[in-house]
Design an enzyme around this catalytic site. Sequence first.
Site, PDB file in Angstrom:
ATOM      1  CB  SER A 293      -0.953  -0.038   1.203  1.00  0.00           C
ATOM      2  OG  SER A 293      -1.928   0.960   1.122  1.00  0.00           O
ATOM      3  CG  ASP A 304       7.030   4.737 -11.446  1.00  0.00           C
ATOM      4  OD1 ASP A 304       7.673   3.702 -11.721  1.00  0.00           O
ATOM      5  OD2 ASP A 304       5.795   4.764 -11.331  1.00  0.00           O
ATOM      6  CE  LYS A 318      -4.779  -2.462   0.972  1.00  0.00           C
ATOM      7  NZ  LYS A 318      -4.927  -1.012   0.786  1.00  0.00           N
TER       8      LYS A 318
END
Length: 577
Positions: A293, A304, A318
Amino acid sequence: MKRSFKRWSLVAAMVLVAVGIWGFQDDLFQISKNLEVFASAYKEVNINYVDDINSSKMVKTGLDAMLDGLDPYTEFVPESEIEDYKLHYVSTQYGGIGAGIFVRDSLKKIYVSDVFEGFPAQKADIRPGDQLLKINDVDLVGKNNDQVSLLLKGSKGSPIKLLIKRGNSEPVEKQMARDEIRQPNVAYYGMVEGNMGYIKLDKFLENSADEVTNALVQIKKNNPNGIILDLRSNGGGILQEAVKIVNLFVPKNVEIVSQRGKVKEKNFSYSTQNTPLEPDLPLVVLVNNHSASASEIVAGSLQDLDRAVIIGQRSYGKGLVQQTFNLPYNSLIKITIAKYYIPSGRCVQAIDYTHRRDDGSVVKVADSLMHEFKTKDGRSVYDGGGVYPDIYVKQEHFANITRTLVSRLLVFDYATLYRNTHGKITDAKSFRLSDADYENFVKFLADKNYSYTTGSERLVDSLKKEAVRENDFSGIQAEYDALRAKLLSSKRNDLQQHKDEIKQVLENEIVSRYYYEKGRYEANFKYDKELAQAVKTMQDKSQVTAILKGDGNYKVIGKPQWAMISKKAEEKNSQDQ
């Protein structure tokens, strides 16, 4: 012609509106119908069932079953469980003495499992391994964990009296005042090898970003060569806290995560709001398969944005966002309202709860359904399977003997004995259990039951069972007995064969009796392979640069099986031509 077109447009619009109204009415009818069926079924059961029923329990069971068919995160919370819910998902703050407890053996005796530094229990010299006999003159025999925890909790400043027993000593009474107990989100921070700053973040509850900020400010005073953010086994928490933590390392006005669901009003994107505290210092994030999460938002977005090197194992996967809604009678419901997407555009959700098997079981997102995305500087990453690390470190597992000694509380008991017979030890980072101490531990085990069944024994026993079923066992019994004897002999040597790892868990437990949770981390630094890899990586600046730029093998991260097969097929076709 123009008038005719307008007339047909109006007719089409009216048809669409009518269809929409009919569809809406049909949906309302289905809801009304099913609610009426549910209420009627409950009424008949309540009236006619042979025994009295607990209506609250029955309705909660029905709600739980209904929501369980959606996903594990959508749940109903009755009024009686609100406080536990807040402790788990919002804040770990409560009034108490700062000690964990557990029920042990068939007599249901209550023992102290952990003591938290700086709180009333530690100040009153209550220790792990102490038996709790009474709380405010209430006998604890036969009481369970929840009942005892309730007796320990209370408002800040309220008096509490404990009767405890340590080993074979006579019971002792301890009086103290309860305090506000708040377990921090940052479990540890400090400097490790290579003058690297280390921050262990356990959860993303209230104030977690402030705690990480404070830890980073303190670490910066040491002019660190890099920062290691440890998110291993961090199950997540509040999404906004994750965004604030990422903002410590990336510039202002960068989108970190967006959430998208069925209700458009609940679709948001979250960007950094402040000037970063440390935008340039080398950064490593540690993850494992229990990092989930909010942990994946931090690790995934930093990956990223090509800001941090991710080290460890693939994270849990998740990619769902939950929101709580108030219900009547002080209850609430937590509902999955959206999926979240990190800067490359990928969603890390690994389990497909929508498309279940016929038996209701869930499946992971298939490799063939995963998609390729690009990081800021063009590295390839993939959705549908958590965050894959830039540097994978194989997760090591303890041997059966070690796990058994821990689960049977024999490591715990020896640490209790050690603490009661050794007034002090060296600092946590340098503490080592001597060979003489280890031999004492082996002697301590002499009259203890720590039997266990190995995987090899299970296979051999399975072979025997199958041979007996086929009436062939007599032909292999001699070989079976010989193999069983070899396996037993091997097990007798397990205490020596796995001495190093057993000493590791012993040291960890013993150190915690003197230096508490902080000591556990420091005692384990010398054994932590992911941490060692993080230090080694950041000391090699050329490797950090290569990873973040995507040079060579670092160009593609966590390529799924289908992509690898496709690439091999392309290469083969190219060679054939």
